[in-house]
Scaffold this active site. Sequence first.
Site, PDB file in Angstrom:
ATOM      1  N   LYS A 130     -57.578  29.381  42.426  1.00 27.88           N
ATOM      2  CA  LYS A 130     -57.952  29.959  41.139  1.00 27.88           C
ATOM      3  C   LYS A 130     -59.343  29.421  40.810  1.00 27.88           C
ATOM      4  O   LYS A 130     -59.489  28.299  40.333  1.00 27.88           O
ATOM      5  CB  LYS A 130     -56.922  29.580  40.060  1.00 27.88           C
ATOM      6  N   GLU A 145     -58.079  15.513  38.915  1.00 30.90           N
ATOM      7  CA  GLU A 145     -59.350  14.783  38.826  1.00 30.90           C
ATOM      8  C   GLU A 145     -60.021  15.277  37.565  1.00 30.90           C
ATOM      9  O   GLU A 145     -60.459  16.422  37.482  1.00 30.90           O
ATOM     10  CB  GLU A 145     -60.214  15.037  40.066  1.00 30.90           C
ATOM     11  N   CYS A 197     -69.122  15.363  38.053  1.00 33.18           N
ATOM     12  CA  CYS A 197     -67.988  14.555  37.585  1.00 33.18           C
ATOM     13  C   CYS A 197     -68.315  13.068  37.540  1.00 33.18           C
ATOM     14  O   CYS A 197     -67.913  12.367  36.625  1.00 33.18           O
ATOM     15  CB  CYS A 197     -66.780  14.791  38.474  1.00 33.18           C
ATOM     16  N   GLU A 238     -66.769  12.819  27.301  1.00 29.64           N
ATOM     17  CA  GLU A 238     -67.550  13.380  28.389  1.00 29.64           C
ATOM     18  C   GLU A 238     -68.332  14.596  27.897  1.00 29.64           C
ATOM     19  O   GLU A 238     -67.759  15.552  27.381  1.00 29.64           O
ATOM     20  CB  GLU A 238     -66.641  13.797  29.547  1.00 29.64           C
TER      21      GLU A 238
END
Length: 495
Positions: free
Chosen positions: A189, A265, A300, A399
Amino acid sequence: MLEQGKIDALRAQPVPAFSHLIDGRHVAASNGATMDIISPIDGKVLTTAARGTAADMEAAIAAARAAFEDRRWAGQPPSARKKVLMKWADLIEANALELAVLGVRDNGTEIGMAIKAEPASAAATIRYYAEALDKIYGEIAPTQSDVLGLIHKEPVGVVGAIIPWNFPMMIGAWKLGPALAMGNSVILKPAETASLSLMRMADLALEAGLPPGVLNAVTGEGAVVGEAMGLSMDLDVLVFTGSGGTGRRLMEYSARSNMKRVYLELGGKSPNIVFADAPNLAEAAKVTAAGIFRNAGQVCVAGSRLLVEASIHDEFVAAVTRAAEAMRVGDPLKTDTQIGAVNSEAQLTQNLKFVETAQAEGGQIVTGGTRILQDSGGCYMAPTIVTDVTPEATLAQKEVFGPVLGVTSFRTDDDAVRIANATVYGLAGGVWTSNLGRAHRMVRDVRTGVMHVNTYGGADGTVPLGGVGQSGNGVDKSLHAIEKYINLKTAWIRL
């Protein structure tokens, strides 16, 4: 060496509409719906992709299940699976520039980074797991003499992989490589805002000889097709890279359905710690700037928190500022661009709100903080440095996933560790020091999955990437990633 003429020629080519890949065939959404793919380079519609439905995802999962149950892939000898995966890696490399340009048009990563981080990395990852697959042995247990204890390593079955928009090919390969090498079937996806290069990469897998149904891909909104994947009763493992909020929902979906294994993650707020005794402060400043501003901060492991020893704070911040201001922001398909576009208008708006909040909480903008190149129609932001960021500030805790660096000073080693660990995240970090003992203590005491010493970034596929705390569970990369995609089965045999 990248040739601008070849890049421009590929940019000029129209991008065809993309549809799902299910059971080896390209199919439209079951209701015929499509979604516009907007390029962050200029804000224009690049093409369309199928806007998937829950029924589409169910069809893809059913195809993957059928392929696994009849063992058209899992039943092939390791040498045959290796041959297919190797050919796939070769095809990715042969089409590398086409794939990179397509991906840049879709997500805005600067071409110099994209060519290495996307097709080159994806091919290397697929090849790494192809080489590994016939070297994964079962075990014989130490038992009494009249018993044979065997431990078999079997594929888990059907794997769902939800891939983010920042590096779709690279991160996609981190999931696909070990999952397919071990004989599983997979459903991809891709992200709504960056699916094209990954979908093209899936087509190349079929060209390499992967049997139909072993790899399927469904485009569409996470709230629809991602939810259908999460709630499926016929998915064995779900792997995801993305936001913490979505990760939590996927764990909830697992509990509400068949309790499928979920590996996450979820990013981080990674500390980059610079001591006064760093071996080369000028080099540290350049690497620090690259470690947060390349790909517009959409990485990331980006070193988004700069922790600087107080005695060199002003000097080092000035050096990082000079490095940041020297980086060229602009059209990501120009070979001299060092910082490309922010992925979407929504992401850019979020970035700017973080800067506003940082100012309201006492942060001082040293450089950047604004949208730039607005006349292009694209999504561009100046690299931004904010000082006087307290450990409790929003900019130190949340973040951003954009080109925004928060700076905090410290005085002692203990201060550095305390501040570094003062978030819910634990994905990556770095330390710059000439003191070997200090370097080892920082590696030991800073709670992260990856710790860099006198560098930032660049860890290759031989080592795992995974986080602690709310940065997730399980790992990508290295042989350890294979553990997510196998079941251990014991055979206890009376002789």
